[in-house]
Design a protein around this motif. Structure first.
Motif, PDB file in Angstrom:
ATOM      1  N   GLY A 219       0.815  -1.207   0.000  1.00 41.44           N
ATOM      2  CA  GLY A 219       0.000   0.000   0.000  1.00 41.44           C
ATOM      3  C   GLY A 219       0.851   1.260   0.000  1.00 41.44           C
ATOM      4  N   VAL A 220       2.002   1.192  -0.654  1.00 34.83           N
ATOM      5  CA  VAL A 220       2.945   2.315  -0.649  1.00 34.83           C
ATOM      6  C   VAL A 220       2.391   3.436  -1.525  1.00 34.83           C
ATOM      7  N   LYS A 221       2.366   4.642  -0.945  1.00 35.31           N
ATOM      8  CA  LYS A 221       1.911   5.822  -1.662  1.00 35.31           C
ATOM      9  C   LYS A 221       2.855   6.971  -1.329  1.00 35.31           C
ATOM     10  N   GLY A 222       3.162   7.758  -2.344  1.00 38.68           N
ATOM     11  CA  GLY A 222       4.038   8.896  -2.132  1.00 38.68           C
ATOM     12  C   GLY A 222       4.712   9.273  -3.429  1.00 38.68           C
ATOM     13  N   ALA A 223       5.593  10.223  -3.333  1.00 36.82           N
ATOM     14  CA  ALA A 223       6.336  10.699  -4.496  1.00 36.82           C
ATOM     15  C   ALA A 223       7.821  10.676  -4.171  1.00 36.82           C
ATOM     16  N   LEU A 224       8.625  10.422  -5.175  1.00 38.30           N
ATOM     17  CA  LEU A 224      10.071  10.447  -4.986  1.00 38.30           C
ATOM     18  C   LEU A 224      10.544  11.895  -5.096  1.00 38.30           C
ATOM     19  N   ALA A 225      10.608  12.548  -3.942  1.00 39.44           N
ATOM     20  CA  ALA A 225      11.060  13.934  -3.850  1.00 39.44           C
ATOM     21  C   ALA A 225      11.580  14.142  -2.433  1.00 39.44           C
ATOM     22  N   PHE A 226      12.620  14.931  -2.296  1.00 37.46           N
ATOM     23  CA  PHE A 226      13.188  15.183  -0.978  1.00 37.46           C
ATOM     24  C   PHE A 226      12.131  15.781  -0.053  1.00 37.46           C
ATOM     25  N   GLY A 227      11.949  15.163   1.109  1.00 36.44           N
ATOM     26  CA  GLY A 227      10.986  15.641   2.088  1.00 36.44           C
ATOM     27  C   GLY A 227       9.553  15.249   1.826  1.00 36.44           C
ATOM     28  N   ALA A 228       9.291  14.551   0.727  1.00 37.13           N
ATOM     29  CA  ALA A 228       7.918  14.142   0.396  1.00 37.13           C
ATOM     30  C   ALA A 228       7.406  13.110   1.391  1.00 37.13           C
ATOM     31  N   GLY A 229       6.121  13.127   1.607  1.00 31.14           N
ATOM     32  CA  GLY A 229       5.489  12.150   2.478  1.00 31.14           C
ATOM     33  C   GLY A 229       5.422  10.785   1.805  1.00 31.14           C
ATOM     34  N   LEU A 230       5.520   9.757   2.630  1.00 25.97           N
ATOM     35  CA  LEU A 230       5.429   8.377   2.157  1.00 25.97           C
ATOM     36  C   LEU A 230       4.569   7.625   3.160  1.00 25.97           C
ATOM     37  N   SER A 231       3.569   6.912   2.678  1.00 24.96           N
ATOM     38  CA  SER A 231       2.747   6.098   3.569  1.00 24.96           C
ATOM     39  C   SER A 231       2.750   4.664   3.051  1.00 24.96           C
ATOM     40  N   LEU A 232       2.692   3.736   3.986  1.00 26.91           N
ATOM     41  CA  LEU A 232       2.645   2.325   3.627  1.00 26.91           C
ATOM     42  C   LEU A 232       2.167   1.514   4.811  1.00 26.91           C
ATOM     43  N   THR A 233       1.839   0.280   4.543  1.00 29.19           N
ATOM     44  CA  THR A 233       1.470  -0.656   5.594  1.00 29.19           C
ATOM     45  C   THR A 233       2.627  -1.634   5.764  1.00 29.19           C
ATOM     46  N   GLU A 234       3.086  -1.769   6.999  1.00 27.80           N
ATOM     47  CA  GLU A 234       4.155  -2.720   7.316  1.00 27.80           C
ATOM     48  C   GLU A 234       3.528  -3.887   8.069  1.00 27.80           C
ATOM     49  N   ALA A 235       3.772  -5.100   7.579  1.00 20.79           N
ATOM     50  CA  ALA A 235       3.222  -6.304   8.203  1.00 20.79           C
ATOM     51  C   ALA A 235       4.342  -7.339   8.303  1.00 20.79           C
ATOM     52  N   LEU A 236       5.200  -7.186   9.309  1.00 18.23           N
ATOM     53  CA  LEU A 236       6.294  -8.130   9.509  1.00 18.23           C
ATOM     54  C   LEU A 236       5.782  -9.360  10.250  1.00 18.23           C
ATOM     55  N   PRO A 237       6.310 -10.545   9.944  1.00 21.13           N
ATOM     56  CA  PRO A 237       5.828 -11.785  10.565  1.00 21.13           C
ATOM     57  C   PRO A 237       5.905 -11.728  12.096  1.00 21.13           C
ATOM     58  N   GLY A 238       4.826 -12.147  12.726  1.00 20.25           N
ATOM     59  CA  GLY A 238       4.800 -12.226  14.178  1.00 20.25           C
ATOM     60  C   GLY A 238       4.682 -10.889  14.880  1.00 20.25           C
ATOM     61  N   MET A 239       4.406  -9.831  14.124  1.00 19.78           N
ATOM     62  CA  MET A 239       4.266  -8.493  14.708  1.00 19.78           C
ATOM     63  C   MET A 239       2.965  -7.889  14.193  1.00 19.78           C
TER      64      MET A 239
END
Length: 143
Positions: free
Chosen positions: A38-58
């Motif tokens: 679910g990564v969303k954002g732009a490749l630019a210095f200081g730009a916001g980036l959002s994503l969902t992290e789902a590591l095993p067992g966490m």
């Protein structure tokens, strides 16, 4: 302030152009990365980036970060402030040894007291996930 790093490096038989093509296509990370979706954002210095992290067992968590550094064909770095005493720097780096042969690193630098405690508790889960991410990126780039 305490600093700890977890990193996985892998050899990839592909050009830095090909690897960067995959990394810079943020909205399609779910096709190769099962843990950062679910990564969303732009490749630019200081730009916001959002994503969902789902590591095993966490528990799954939503990340709101800022692009700290990016350089086409070489690196993508974002930073997340997780609280008063805990920050992370997440990165992907590409080192082209020769045309069609690269080393790709992916990892996190944990800083602060809570970062040290978090790292100690979850080290094996994070390391295992980063190994999976590296292998999936390698397979996608070499396909």
């Amino acid at each position: 302030m305490e600093t700890t790093r977890i990193e996985k490096r892998v050899g990839v038989r592909a050009t830095s152009d090909r690897i960067w093509e995959i990394l810079s296509d943020l909205e399609n990370w779910h096709q190769w990365n099962p843990y950062e979706t679910g990564v969303k954002g732009a490749l630019a210095f200081g730009a916001g980036l959002s994503l969902t992290e789902a590591l095993p067992g966490m528990p799954e968590r939503q990340i709101q970060a800022r692009i700290g550094e990016w350089q086409p064909y070489a690196q993508l770095v974002w930073a997340e402030k997780r609280g008063w005493l805990f920050n992370t720097i997440r990165y992907y780096e590409i080192e082209e040894l020769e045309r069609g042969s690269c080393i790709v690193s992916n990892g996190t630098i944990f800083t602060g007291l809570r970062g040290e405690l978090f790292h100690d508790k979850h080290r094996s889960k994070i390391r295992s996930a980063y190994e999976d991410i590296s292998e999936a990126l390698r397979l996608a780039a070499e396909a």
